[in-house]
Design a protein around this motif. Structure first.
Motif, PDB file in Angstrom:
ATOM      1  N   TRP A  74     -43.911  28.866 -30.364  1.00 19.37           N
ATOM      2  CA  TRP A  74     -44.001  27.452 -30.460  1.00 19.37           C
ATOM      3  C   TRP A  74     -42.754  27.024 -31.493  1.00 19.37           C
ATOM      4  O   TRP A  74     -42.054  26.118 -30.865  1.00 19.37           O
ATOM      5  N   GLU A  75     -42.422  27.618 -32.378  1.00 18.94           N
ATOM      6  CA  GLU A  75     -41.063  27.202 -33.037  1.00 18.94           C
ATOM      7  C   GLU A  75     -39.707  27.288 -32.207  1.00 18.94           C
ATOM      8  O   GLU A  75     -39.208  26.420 -32.040  1.00 18.94           O
ATOM      9  N   ARG A  76     -39.764  28.339 -31.565  1.00 15.53           N
ATOM     10  CA  ARG A  76     -38.557  28.599 -30.613  1.00 15.53           C
ATOM     11  C   ARG A  76     -38.601  27.611 -29.285  1.00 15.53           C
ATOM     12  O   ARG A  76     -37.720  26.897 -28.970  1.00 15.53           O
ATOM     13  N   SER A  77     -39.960  27.101 -28.855  1.00 18.82           N
ATOM     14  CA  SER A  77     -39.979  26.303 -27.574  1.00 18.82           C
ATOM     15  C   SER A  77     -39.533  24.741 -28.379  1.00 18.82           C
ATOM     16  O   SER A  77     -39.032  23.992 -27.615  1.00 18.82           O
ATOM     17  N   LYS A  78     -40.224  24.424 -29.539  1.00 16.00           N
ATOM     18  CA  LYS A  78     -39.809  23.275 -30.145  1.00 16.00           C
ATOM     19  C   LYS A  78     -38.549  23.006 -30.467  1.00 16.00           C
ATOM     20  O   LYS A  78     -37.850  22.209 -29.903  1.00 16.00           O
ATOM     21  N   GLU A  79     -37.762  24.031 -30.823  1.00 18.84           N
ATOM     22  CA  GLU A  79     -36.328  24.174 -31.020  1.00 18.84           C
ATOM     23  C   GLU A  79     -35.393  23.835 -29.837  1.00 18.84           C
ATOM     24  O   GLU A  79     -34.758  23.047 -29.751  1.00 18.84           O
ATOM     25  N   PHE A  80     -35.994  24.691 -28.580  1.00 18.96           N
ATOM     26  CA  PHE A  80     -35.308  24.446 -27.291  1.00 18.96           C
ATOM     27  C   PHE A  80     -35.447  22.865 -26.723  1.00 18.96           C
ATOM     28  O   PHE A  80     -34.492  22.131 -26.415  1.00 18.96           O
ATOM     29  N   VAL A  81     -36.744  22.467 -26.932  1.00 17.65           N
ATOM     30  CA  VAL A  81     -36.901  21.134 -26.356  1.00 17.65           C
ATOM     31  C   VAL A  81     -36.008  19.999 -27.241  1.00 17.65           C
ATOM     32  O   VAL A  81     -35.560  19.026 -26.566  1.00 17.65           O
ATOM     33  N   GLN A  82     -35.994  20.338 -28.697  1.00 13.56           N
ATOM     34  CA  GLN A  82     -35.207  19.256 -29.396  1.00 13.56           C
ATOM     35  C   GLN A  82     -33.597  19.297 -28.746  1.00 13.56           C
ATOM     36  O   GLN A  82     -33.113  18.079 -28.490  1.00 13.56           O
ATOM     37  N   LYS A  83     -33.231  20.650 -28.791  1.00 10.74           N
ATOM     38  CA  LYS A  83     -31.846  20.415 -28.330  1.00 10.74           C
ATOM     39  C   LYS A  83     -31.622  20.064 -26.846  1.00 10.74           C
ATOM     40  O   LYS A  83     -30.709  19.273 -26.522  1.00 10.74           O
ATOM     41  N   ALA A  84     -32.343  20.642 -25.826  1.00 10.26           N
ATOM     42  CA  ALA A  84     -32.300  20.152 -24.632  1.00 10.26           C
ATOM     43  C   ALA A  84     -32.719  18.833 -24.265  1.00 10.26           C
ATOM     44  O   ALA A  84     -32.147  18.200 -23.711  1.00 10.26           O
ATOM     45  N   GLY A  85     -33.594  18.283 -24.998  1.00 11.40           N
ATOM     46  CA  GLY A  85     -33.918  16.814 -24.924  1.00 11.40           C
ATOM     47  C   GLY A  85     -32.983  15.830 -25.225  1.00 11.40           C
ATOM     48  O   GLY A  85     -32.886  14.682 -24.602  1.00 11.40           O
ATOM     49  N   THR A  86     -32.281  16.201 -26.416  1.00 11.72           N
ATOM     50  CA  THR A  86     -31.018  15.448 -27.032  1.00 11.72           C
ATOM     51  C   THR A  86     -30.037  15.349 -25.690  1.00 11.72           C
ATOM     52  O   THR A  86     -29.606  14.208 -25.214  1.00 11.72           O
ATOM     53  N   VAL A  87     -29.664  16.486 -25.125  1.00 10.97           N
ATOM     54  CA  VAL A  87     -28.796  16.618 -23.890  1.00 10.97           C
ATOM     55  C   VAL A  87     -29.290  15.652 -22.822  1.00 10.97           C
ATOM     56  O   VAL A  87     -28.638  14.804 -22.119  1.00 10.97           O
ATOM     57  N   ALA A 128     -25.729  26.207 -26.479  1.00  2.01           N
ATOM     58  CA  ALA A 128     -26.417  26.349 -27.765  1.00  2.01           C
ATOM     59  C   ALA A 128     -26.429  27.649 -28.258  1.00  2.01           C
ATOM     60  O   ALA A 128     -26.383  28.337 -29.418  1.00  2.01           O
ATOM     61  N   GLU A 129     -26.519  28.592 -27.008  1.00  2.48           N
ATOM     62  CA  GLU A 129     -26.739  30.117 -27.362  1.00  2.48           C
ATOM     63  C   GLU A 129     -25.205  30.569 -27.379  1.00  2.48           C
ATOM     64  O   GLU A 129     -25.198  31.741 -27.825  1.00  2.48           O
ATOM     65  N   SER A 130     -24.479  30.216 -26.806  1.00  7.41           N
ATOM     66  CA  SER A 130     -22.945  30.582 -27.094  1.00  7.41           C
ATOM     67  C   SER A 130     -22.077  29.726 -27.655  1.00  7.41           C
ATOM     68  O   SER A 130     -22.041  29.256 -28.925  1.00  7.41           O
ATOM     69  N   ASN A 131     -21.259  28.846 -26.931  1.00  5.56           N
ATOM     70  CA  ASN A 131     -20.251  27.689 -27.333  1.00  5.56           C
ATOM     71  C   ASN A 131     -19.989  27.043 -25.923  1.00  5.56           C
ATOM     72  O   ASN A 131     -20.565  27.237 -24.976  1.00  5.56           O
ATOM     73  N   TRP A 132     -19.137  26.011 -26.238  1.00  7.63           N
ATOM     74  CA  TRP A 132     -18.875  24.966 -24.930  1.00  7.63           C
ATOM     75  C   TRP A 132     -17.909  25.499 -23.965  1.00  7.63           C
ATOM     76  O   TRP A 132     -17.934  25.378 -22.892  1.00  7.63           O
ATOM     77  N   LYS A 133     -17.126  26.473 -24.455  1.00  3.61           N
ATOM     78  CA  LYS A 133     -16.333  27.195 -23.557  1.00  3.61           C
ATOM     79  C   LYS A 133     -17.295  28.156 -22.425  1.00  3.61           C
ATOM     80  O   LYS A 133     -16.788  28.149 -21.124  1.00  3.61           O
ATOM     81  N   TRP A 134     -18.222  28.693 -22.848  1.00  2.00           N
ATOM     82  CA  TRP A 134     -19.015  29.495 -22.022  1.00  2.00           C
ATOM     83  C   TRP A 134     -19.857  28.536 -21.134  1.00  2.00           C
ATOM     84  O   TRP A 134     -20.032  28.831 -20.120  1.00  2.00           O
ATOM     85  N   ALA A 135     -20.444  27.541 -21.704  1.00  2.00           N
ATOM     86  CA  ALA A 135     -21.067  26.400 -20.968  1.00  2.00           C
ATOM     87  C   ALA A 135     -19.977  25.854 -19.753  1.00  2.00           C
ATOM     88  O   ALA A 135     -20.575  25.731 -18.639  1.00  2.00           O
ATOM     89  N   LEU A 136     -19.030  25.619 -20.293  1.00  2.00           N
ATOM     90  CA  LEU A 136     -18.048  25.170 -18.938  1.00  2.00           C
ATOM     91  C   LEU A 136     -17.694  26.251 -18.117  1.00  2.00           C
ATOM     92  O   LEU A 136     -17.629  25.837 -16.801  1.00  2.00           O
ATOM     93  N   ALA A 137     -17.424  27.265 -18.634  1.00  2.00           N
ATOM     94  CA  ALA A 137     -17.307  28.625 -17.412  1.00  2.00           C
ATOM     95  C   ALA A 137     -18.518  28.715 -16.565  1.00  2.00           C
ATOM     96  O   ALA A 137     -18.030  28.893 -15.472  1.00  2.00           O
ATOM     97  N   VAL A 138     -19.758  28.648 -17.225  1.00  2.00           N
ATOM     98  CA  VAL A 138     -20.630  28.919 -15.979  1.00  2.00           C
ATOM     99  C   VAL A 138     -21.020  27.586 -15.348  1.00  2.00           C
ATOM    100  O   VAL A 138     -21.059  27.857 -14.073  1.00  2.00           O
ATOM    101  N   THR A 139     -20.750  26.474 -15.679  1.00  2.00           N
ATOM    102  CA  THR A 139     -20.686  25.248 -14.922  1.00  2.00           C
ATOM    103  C   THR A 139     -19.571  25.567 -13.662  1.00  2.00           C
ATOM    104  O   THR A 139     -19.755  25.049 -12.616  1.00  2.00           O
TER     105      THR A 139
END
Length: 169
Positions: free
Chosen positions: A12-25, A135-146
């Protein structure tokens, strides 16, 4: 072995944390898409920022046999893949169901439809996933994956379009 109570609380805690972070984005992305599609005039007039952006990426998408409408749809699909088709609905004046299907089938060949399906499937999963990678790594990895996923989807789209065209499909 963990207890059921511990497992459920941790999940529950991990799911809530993910929804809060993803929901903001997702919220920020949705606001941007809303703004682009409604200003300076609403989408469907050819003068919205979203449509201008579609025309800007059209030369690149032409390499895959796709037009500016696909560009707008793919850009909006970054929020969620479902937006690709709903954007086509807006671009075709609010058509839905069979009417939208007929309009899209008359506007693109089966090969173009296949290329759009492949590109939609393989390009950026959604803005929430990009946010989760960040959230799990950094913006550099997010950009690289994208960039990697867009590159793979683009190369396959171009390859399928040109091979299909050469085969007369």
């Amino acid at each position: 072995l963990p207890s059921w109570k511990s497992l459920l609380l941790h999940s529950w805690e991990r799911s809530k944390e993910f929804v809060q972070k993803a929901g903001t984005v997702i919220l920020v992305g949705s606001i941007i898409i809303w703004y682009l599609s409604n200003y300076p005039v609403p989408m469907g007039t050819g003068k919205s920022y979203a449509e201008r952006l579609g025309h800007l990426v059209a030369p690149y998408l032409n390499l895959m046999g796709l037009d500016w409408k696909a560009g707008v749809s793919l850009i909006f699909g970054i929020i969620a893949k479902e937006n690709v088709i709903s954007t086509y609905s807006i671009l075709y004046g609010g058509l839905t169901g069979d009417a939208l299907k007929k309009a899209m089938m008359s506007a693109m060949s089966p090969l173009q439809g296949f290329v759009l399906a492949v590109v939609t499937t393989l390009y950026v999963p959604c803005i929430a996933t990009i946010g989760a990678v960040r959230a799990e790594s950094n913006w550099k990895w997010a950009l690289a994956v994208t960039v990697y996923m867009i590159t793979v989807a683009s190369l396959l789209g171009i390859l399928i379009w040109h091979v299909g065209t050469a085969m007369g499909l």
